[in-house]
Design a protein around this motif. Structure first.
Motif, PDB file in Angstrom:
ATOM      1  N   TYR A   1      -5.597  -1.308  10.694  1.00  0.00           N
ATOM      2  CA  TYR A   1      -5.330  -1.830   9.357  1.00  0.00           C
ATOM      3  C   TYR A   1      -3.831  -1.734   9.096  1.00  0.00           C
ATOM      4  CZ  TYR A   1      -4.917  -1.835   4.258  1.00  0.00           C
ATOM      5  OH  TYR A   1      -4.531  -2.097   2.964  1.00  0.00           O
ATOM      6  N   CYS A   2      -3.199  -2.847   8.767  1.00  0.00           N
ATOM      7  CA  CYS A   2      -1.755  -2.892   8.485  1.00  0.00           C
ATOM      8  C   CYS A   2      -1.530  -2.554   7.014  1.00  0.00           C
ATOM      9  CB  CYS A   2      -1.189  -4.269   8.833  1.00  0.00           C
ATOM     10  SG  CYS A   2      -1.400  -4.701  10.561  1.00  0.00           S
ATOM     11  N   TYR A   3      -1.686  -1.302   6.684  1.00  0.00           N
ATOM     12  CA  TYR A   3      -1.593  -0.837   5.301  1.00  0.00           C
ATOM     13  C   TYR A   3      -0.250  -1.168   4.659  1.00  0.00           C
ATOM     14  CZ  TYR A   3       1.112   2.942   7.301  1.00  0.00           C
ATOM     15  OH  TYR A   3       2.067   3.651   7.966  1.00  0.00           O
ATOM     16  N   TRP A   4       0.804  -1.257   5.442  1.00  0.00           N
ATOM     17  CA  TRP A   4       2.153  -1.482   4.902  1.00  0.00           C
ATOM     18  C   TRP A   4       2.292  -2.831   4.206  1.00  0.00           C
ATOM     19  CZ3 TRP A   4       0.900  -0.578   9.931  1.00  0.00           C
ATOM     20  CH2 TRP A   4       0.929  -1.668  10.801  1.00  0.00           C
ATOM     21  N   ASN A   5       1.325  -3.729   4.394  1.00  0.00           N
ATOM     22  CA  ASN A   5       1.341  -5.002   3.661  1.00  0.00           C
ATOM     23  C   ASN A   5       0.854  -4.840   2.226  1.00  0.00           C
ATOM     24  OD1 ASN A   5       2.310  -6.557   5.817  1.00  0.00           O
ATOM     25  ND2 ASN A   5       0.266  -6.708   6.682  1.00  0.00           N
ATOM     26  N   GLU A   6       0.157  -3.755   1.926  1.00  0.00           N
ATOM     27  CA  GLU A   6      -0.413  -3.560   0.600  1.00  0.00           C
ATOM     28  C   GLU A   6      -0.027  -2.238  -0.056  1.00  0.00           C
ATOM     29  OE1 GLU A   6      -4.621  -4.561   0.311  1.00  0.00           O
ATOM     30  OE2 GLU A   6      -4.468  -5.452   2.317  1.00  0.00           O
ATOM     31  N   TRP A   7       0.393  -1.281   0.719  1.00  0.00           N
ATOM     32  CA  TRP A   7       0.679   0.061   0.207  1.00  0.00           C
ATOM     33  C   TRP A   7       2.137   0.411   0.432  1.00  0.00           C
ATOM     34  CZ3 TRP A   7      -2.885   2.784  -2.500  1.00  0.00           C
ATOM     35  CH2 TRP A   7      -4.191   2.304  -2.458  1.00  0.00           C
ATOM     36  N   GLU A   8       2.682   1.235  -0.429  1.00  0.00           N
ATOM     37  CA  GLU A   8       4.090   1.624  -0.309  1.00  0.00           C
ATOM     38  C   GLU A   8       4.349   2.499   0.908  1.00  0.00           C
ATOM     39  OE1 GLU A   8       4.524   5.481  -3.157  1.00  0.00           O
ATOM     40  OE2 GLU A   8       4.086   3.577  -4.156  1.00  0.00           O
ATOM     41  N   SER A   9       3.302   3.195   1.371  1.00  0.00           N
ATOM     42  CA  SER A   9       3.473   4.073   2.533  1.00  0.00           C
ATOM     43  C   SER A   9       2.112   4.423   3.132  1.00  0.00           C
ATOM     44  CB  SER A   9       4.176   5.373   2.117  1.00  0.00           C
ATOM     45  OG  SER A   9       3.328   6.139   1.275  1.00  0.00           O
ATOM     46  N   GLY A  10       2.170   4.933   4.334  1.00  0.00           N
ATOM     47  CA  GLY A  10       0.949   5.410   4.973  1.00  0.00           C
ATOM     48  C   GLY A  10       0.370   6.591   4.227  1.00  0.00           C
TER      49      GLY A  10
END
Length: 103
Positions: A75-84
């Motif tokens: 999941y490429c969280y960095w497209n939706e979240w400010e950080s891991g």
């Protein structure tokens, strides 16, 4: 196999695998599916491992690479979240919510 976080690796590898978007529309649907399929013991183990991972305070790029290469999270969280860290805190909160519903 990741010996430090075997439960998290199993969770990410089984639910956030390379084709997770074929099975679910959103990451929260993935988490909901996992919560529905998991027992209390598994949720508690993942909760513990996630908290320990977060305490390590890995730098963002190190955490991103660790999630992908060591924990099999696609999941490429960095497209939706400010950080891991922010995303993992969200996952942890969802797990905690699932545990509260069981109690």
């Amino acid at each position: 196999m990741n010996y430090e976080f075997p439960e998290i690796q199993d969770f990410f590898g089984s639910y956030f695998h390379q084709d997770w978007m074929v099975e679910h529309d959103t990451p929260d649907q993935v988490i909901a599916d996992f919560l529905q399929a998991s027992d209390t013991e598994t949720l508690l183990s993942i909760n513990k491992e996630l908290r320990f991972l977060l305490k390590q305070n890995k730098e963002e790029l190190v955490l991103r690479e660790y999630l992908l290469k060591e924990l099999s999270c696609y999941y490429c969280y960095w497209n939706e979240w400010e950080s891991g860290r922010a995303w993992l805190m969200h996952v942890l909160a969802a797990l905690n919510g699932g545990l509260e519903e069981i109690d």
